[in-house]
Design a protein around this motif. Structure first.
Motif, PDB file in Angstrom:
ATOM      1  N   TYR B 122      94.214 -19.374  19.263  1.00  0.00           N
ATOM      2  CA  TYR B 122      92.806 -19.759  19.119  1.00  0.00           C
ATOM      3  C   TYR B 122      92.685 -20.877  18.103  1.00  0.00           C
ATOM      4  O   TYR B 122      93.354 -20.852  17.068  1.00  0.00           O
ATOM      5  CB  TYR B 122      91.960 -18.552  18.653  1.00  0.00           C
ATOM      6  N   TYR B 124      90.018 -22.179  15.650  1.00  0.00           N
ATOM      7  CA  TYR B 124      88.729 -21.797  15.042  1.00  0.00           C
ATOM      8  C   TYR B 124      88.064 -23.054  14.498  1.00  0.00           C
ATOM      9  O   TYR B 124      88.542 -23.656  13.528  1.00  0.00           O
ATOM     10  CB  TYR B 124      88.973 -20.784  13.917  1.00  0.00           C
ATOM     11  N   HIS B 165      87.457 -21.185  19.403  1.00  0.00           N
ATOM     12  CA  HIS B 165      86.485 -20.220  18.879  1.00  0.00           C
ATOM     13  C   HIS B 165      85.588 -21.004  17.929  1.00  0.00           C
ATOM     14  O   HIS B 165      86.062 -21.690  17.038  1.00  0.00           O
ATOM     15  CB  HIS B 165      87.215 -19.090  18.141  1.00  0.00           C
ATOM     16  N   HIS B 166      84.289 -20.866  18.115  1.00  0.00           N
ATOM     17  CA  HIS B 166      83.345 -21.665  17.324  1.00  0.00           C
ATOM     18  C   HIS B 166      82.761 -20.836  16.193  1.00  0.00           C
ATOM     19  O   HIS B 166      82.210 -19.762  16.430  1.00  0.00           O
ATOM     20  CB  HIS B 166      82.231 -22.166  18.258  1.00  0.00           C
ATOM     21  N   GLY B 167      82.897 -21.318  14.954  1.00  0.00           N
ATOM     22  CA  GLY B 167      82.291 -20.651  13.796  1.00  0.00           C
ATOM     23  C   GLY B 167      80.787 -20.863  13.793  1.00  0.00           C
ATOM     24  O   GLY B 167      80.241 -21.556  14.653  1.00  0.00           O
ATOM     25  N   CYS B 173      85.355 -18.431   6.007  1.00  0.00           N
ATOM     26  CA  CYS B 173      86.217 -18.283   7.182  1.00  0.00           C
ATOM     27  C   CYS B 173      87.380 -19.280   7.181  1.00  0.00           C
ATOM     28  O   CYS B 173      88.279 -19.182   8.013  1.00  0.00           O
ATOM     29  CB  CYS B 173      85.412 -18.373   8.471  1.00  0.00           C
ATOM     30  N   SER B 182      86.867 -12.962  11.609  1.00  0.00           N
ATOM     31  CA  SER B 182      85.778 -13.625  12.329  1.00  0.00           C
ATOM     32  C   SER B 182      86.087 -13.715  13.824  1.00  0.00           C
ATOM     33  O   SER B 182      85.214 -13.475  14.659  1.00  0.00           O
ATOM     34  CB  SER B 182      85.542 -15.005  11.720  1.00  0.00           C
ATOM     35  N   ILE B 183      87.330 -14.041  14.161  1.00  0.00           N
ATOM     36  CA  ILE B 183      87.696 -14.080  15.589  1.00  0.00           C
ATOM     37  C   ILE B 183      87.561 -12.684  16.192  1.00  0.00           C
ATOM     38  O   ILE B 183      87.208 -12.523  17.358  1.00  0.00           O
ATOM     39  CB  ILE B 183      89.140 -14.611  15.805  1.00  0.00           C
ATOM     40  N   GLU B 184      87.799 -11.675  15.389  1.00  0.00           N
ATOM     41  CA  GLU B 184      87.684 -10.300  15.892  1.00  0.00           C
ATOM     42  C   GLU B 184      86.228  -9.857  16.044  1.00  0.00           C
ATOM     43  O   GLU B 184      85.969  -8.708  16.416  1.00  0.00           O
ATOM     44  CB  GLU B 184      88.443  -9.334  14.961  1.00  0.00           C
ATOM     45  N   GLY B 185      85.306 -10.753  15.719  1.00  0.00           N
ATOM     46  CA  GLY B 185      83.891 -10.406  15.893  1.00  0.00           C
ATOM     47  C   GLY B 185      83.307  -9.646  14.721  1.00  0.00           C
ATOM     48  O   GLY B 185      82.385  -8.849  14.878  1.00  0.00           O
ATOM     49  N   LYS B 186      83.863  -9.925  13.539  1.00  0.00           N
ATOM     50  CA  LYS B 186      83.370  -9.251  12.331  1.00  0.00           C
ATOM     51  C   LYS B 186      82.880 -10.280  11.321  1.00  0.00           C
ATOM     52  O   LYS B 186      83.040 -11.481  11.513  1.00  0.00           O
ATOM     53  CB  LYS B 186      84.496  -8.424  11.699  1.00  0.00           C
ATOM     54  N   LYS B 187      82.322  -9.767  10.214  1.00  0.00           N
ATOM     55  CA  LYS B 187      81.983 -10.651   9.107  1.00  0.00           C
ATOM     56  C   LYS B 187      83.275 -11.268   8.592  1.00  0.00           C
ATOM     57  O   LYS B 187      84.313 -10.608   8.569  1.00  0.00           O
ATOM     58  CB  LYS B 187      81.353  -9.844   7.960  1.00  0.00           C
ATOM     59  N   GLY B 188      83.183 -12.513   8.146  1.00  0.00           N
ATOM     60  CA  GLY B 188      84.385 -13.172   7.647  1.00  0.00           C
ATOM     61  C   GLY B 188      84.696 -12.759   6.225  1.00  0.00           C
ATOM     62  O   GLY B 188      84.465 -13.513   5.294  1.00  0.00           O
ATOM     63  N   GLN B 189      85.217 -11.567   6.058  1.00  0.00           N
ATOM     64  CA  GLN B 189      85.604 -11.116   4.721  1.00  0.00           C
ATOM     65  C   GLN B 189      87.120 -10.998   4.659  1.00  0.00           C
ATOM     66  O   GLN B 189      87.735 -10.302   5.478  1.00  0.00           O
ATOM     67  CB  GLN B 189      84.936  -9.784   4.388  1.00  0.00           C
ATOM     68  N   TYR B 203      94.017  -8.921  15.700  1.00  0.00           N
ATOM     69  CA  TYR B 203      94.061  -7.638  16.405  1.00  0.00           C
ATOM     70  C   TYR B 203      95.256  -6.785  15.942  1.00  0.00           C
ATOM     71  O   TYR B 203      95.829  -6.017  16.726  1.00  0.00           O
ATOM     72  CB  TYR B 203      94.132  -7.843  17.932  1.00  0.00           C
TER      73      TYR B 203
END
Lengths: 159, 439
Positions: B122, B124, B165-167, B173, B182-189, B203
């Motif tokens: 990916y 990003y 993948h678009h931020g 991130c 973030s790629i996993e669909g979560k907050k970028g922490q 993953y």
């Protein structure tokens, strides 16, 4: 809740990720939903959550974490101007002041006719193009002199 | 028109980014050779090590070494990620690579995938550059249609799927594990490390993350050979590097030059200091790198070792130039606000500390500073640095420490006189809207 076209776009995003990782498309899905609706109301967020089999709160967390999502209504034209240091050295703050003066609003405000919202942005990764601003998140406008700001506002005013 | 450099050599702005243009510049020849001759993975990694290519995103970690950490024999999924989440103030090089030569990134990633046995990747891309994301998607379609990515690349048994993948607006991130979240669909922490991404990445699978410019350099290294690339720069600092020059210069922009080039030459390429004014200070490697006063900077060459010896970092190669009309307190106030805004909130020292830094610098700038504020700033940075999961805390602290160290007198003048050392008129004129005539 979302148009067929938006759903097709979201499906294309879902297909980029492994079959068991649908939630990876959440950022794109929210972006697509926001483009259609103008902003992200709770029911839009809930719809996206259901579409991706995610808890609504998890999608809300995304929508509130990333700053290009709008959780409140904005004007038809959202203008985000970068005032971070590299831009400020080449007139980013001056451009923002000029926009405030022309539109008669401050940051995070919308003109009474609902046409324009002004936002202060962080780094857009285009410091060499300063002053730089974004129109509705997706169109970058570079080297924005006062004349070019006038032209842009005139163009958008008619839309 | 870019006539010099390596990645951007021969690129003509928006007109020559397509596959046919890249092929005409000799593009994809490295990938074709690797696939056709079944060059062993170890040979590719050895070449990369010989090149002494160091990560172009900021940390400068040797790329070949990073690739060798990937457990190639791991039987399950392995991933690649390209970090194009370029949001460090002052940095705007990856945007130009993606819009003027996107296929160099695709080819570099395909070679990396081959060398590390990754089947999926990916890229990003920073949220604010949507048009560039769209262009990269188009470039991917071209590459897919030409069998340069996808299943059975160029008719071989090597397959690699690559997506964009678009931020959507989060500086954090750019931190590699936040990017994966973030790629996993979560907050970028950011994640706590170890485990490092090479063992537990996207993953939960082995993953290698490199910067855009790093990937884009790979095909050129494969073509010219590692040693030739190294010799373009200087020992331990291989190759060419893009420098994004912004601020008070006559021609802001990207300049791709050999590592080791004197700063004075780079400044001259960028047209010198605007209006013939005097250079005051330079942040040589993006906003989190310590600021250097003009006299120290003028003695530096643009490479990792020289800038590090001078007390700063080459970082992402973002050179922010400030002339004599700059108020250093105001400059720092703006940067401190940025880090305060962009702290992800996960670690207390950073979440609370960046707020303290901003509020104290803000009150000094606005004439409300106290005698012991500089000690307070140093104390707060000391309580942030090294006490957080990721480097954002350090990134917020280093500007504060260096501004206070080199320009302490100017801060004290503010505190004692409740005003700037530089007159407001000079500041206003010095930072008025400026667009280079060449734009």
């Amino acid at each position: 809740m979302l148009s067929q076209e938006s759903l097709q776009q979201i499906d294309r995003e879902i297909a980029k990720y492994p079959p068991d990782q649908k939630q990876s498309a959440v950022m794109a899905a929210l972006r697509i939903a926001q483009v259609e609706k103008g902003w992200l109301a709770n029911e839009t967020i809930e719809f996206v959550a259901a579409y991706l089999d995610m808890p609504a709160i998890a999608v809300y967390e995304i929508a509130s974490f990333y700053n290009m999502y709008d959780l409140e209504p904005v004007g038809r034209h959202k203008i985000t101007v970068c005032t971070n240091l590299p831009c400020a050295l080449s007139g980013g703050v001056h451009a923002a002041e000029y926009l405030k003066e022309k539109l008669g609003i401050g940051f995070n405000e919308t003109t009474p006719d609902g046409k324009f919202t002004l936002k202060e942005g962080e780094c857009m990764g285009a410091c060499g193009d300063a002053p730089v601003l974004l129109h509705n998140n997706h169109r970058m406008c570079s080297w924005m002199t006062r004349e070019k700001i006038d032209q842009l506002l005139a163009e958008l005013d008619g839309k | 028109m870019s006539t010099q450099g390596m990645i951007l050599a021969g690129c003509d702005g928006d007109r020559t980014w397509r596959l046919q243009d890249y092929l005409a510049r000799g593009g994809y020849s490295a990938l074709k050779k690797i696939v056709a001759e079944r060059i062993p993975q170890d040979t590719i990694i050895a070449e990369l090590k010989a090149s002494v290519l160091r990560g172009r995103g900021g940390a400068g970690f040797p790329t070949g070494l990073k690739w060798s950490f990937m457990p190639r024999s791991f039987p399950g999924d392995k991933y690649l990620a390209c970090n194009s989440d370029e949001g460090e103030p002052g940095t705007f090089k990856d945007r130009d690579i993606l819009r003027y030569n996107p296929h160099s990134v695709i080819e570099g990633m395909a070679i990396a995938a081959y060398a590390m046995g990754a089947a999926r990747g990916y890229n990003y891309i920073h949220g604010e550059i949507f048009e560039i994301y769209q262009r990269f998607e188009e470039a991917l379609e071209e590459a897919r249609a030409a069998k340069l990515i996808g299943q059975n690349i160029l008719g071989s048994d090597f397959s690699f799927e690559l997506f964009a993948h678009h931020g959507y607006g989060a500086y954090i991130c750019g931190e590699e594990t936040a990017l994966l979240e973030s790629i996993e669909g979560k907050k970028g922490q950011p994640r706590f490390k170890p485990p490092f991404p090479a063992s537990y990445g996207l993953y939960g699978k082995p993953t290698t993350i490199n910067n855009t410019e790093t990937f884009a350099s790979v095909p050129f290294i494969m073509n010219m050979g590692g040693e030739s690339f190294l010799n373009l720069g200087k020992p331990n600092n291989g190759g060419m590097k893009l420098f994004s020059v912004s601020g008070h210069v006559n021609r802001p922009g990207n300049y791709e030059i050999p590592l080791g080039t004197p700063f004075a030459e780079l400044l001259e390429m960028a047209g010198g200091v605007r209006g013939g004014r005097k250079l005051k200070a330079v942040i040589p490697g993006g906003s989190s790198a310590p600021v250097l006063p003009a006299d120290i900077m003028m003695g530096c060459t643009m490479d990792y070792d020289s800038i590090s010896k001078a007390g700063s970092m080459l970082g992402s190669g973002a050179v922010i130039v400030m002339d004599e009309t700059t108020c250093m307190v105001k400059a720092l106030e703006r940067l401190s606000y940025f880090y305060f805004e962009e702290s992800c909130g996960q670690c207390t020292p950073c979440r609370e500390g960046t707020g303290w830094l901003y509020r104290v610098v803000h009150r000094i700038e606005h004439g409300l500073g106290r005698q012991d504020d500089l000690d307070l700033l140093n104390s707060v940075t000391g309580n942030i640095m090294g006490r957080t999961i990721c480097a954002l805390g350090d990134a917020a602290s280093m500007p504060v420490q260096s501004f206070v160290k080199h320009f302490g007198d100017e801060f004290m003048y503010h505190i004692e006189n409740k005003k700037c050392l530089v007159s407001p008129e000079a500041q206003y004129a010095g930072s008025n809207i400026y667009v280079s005539p060449s734009c």
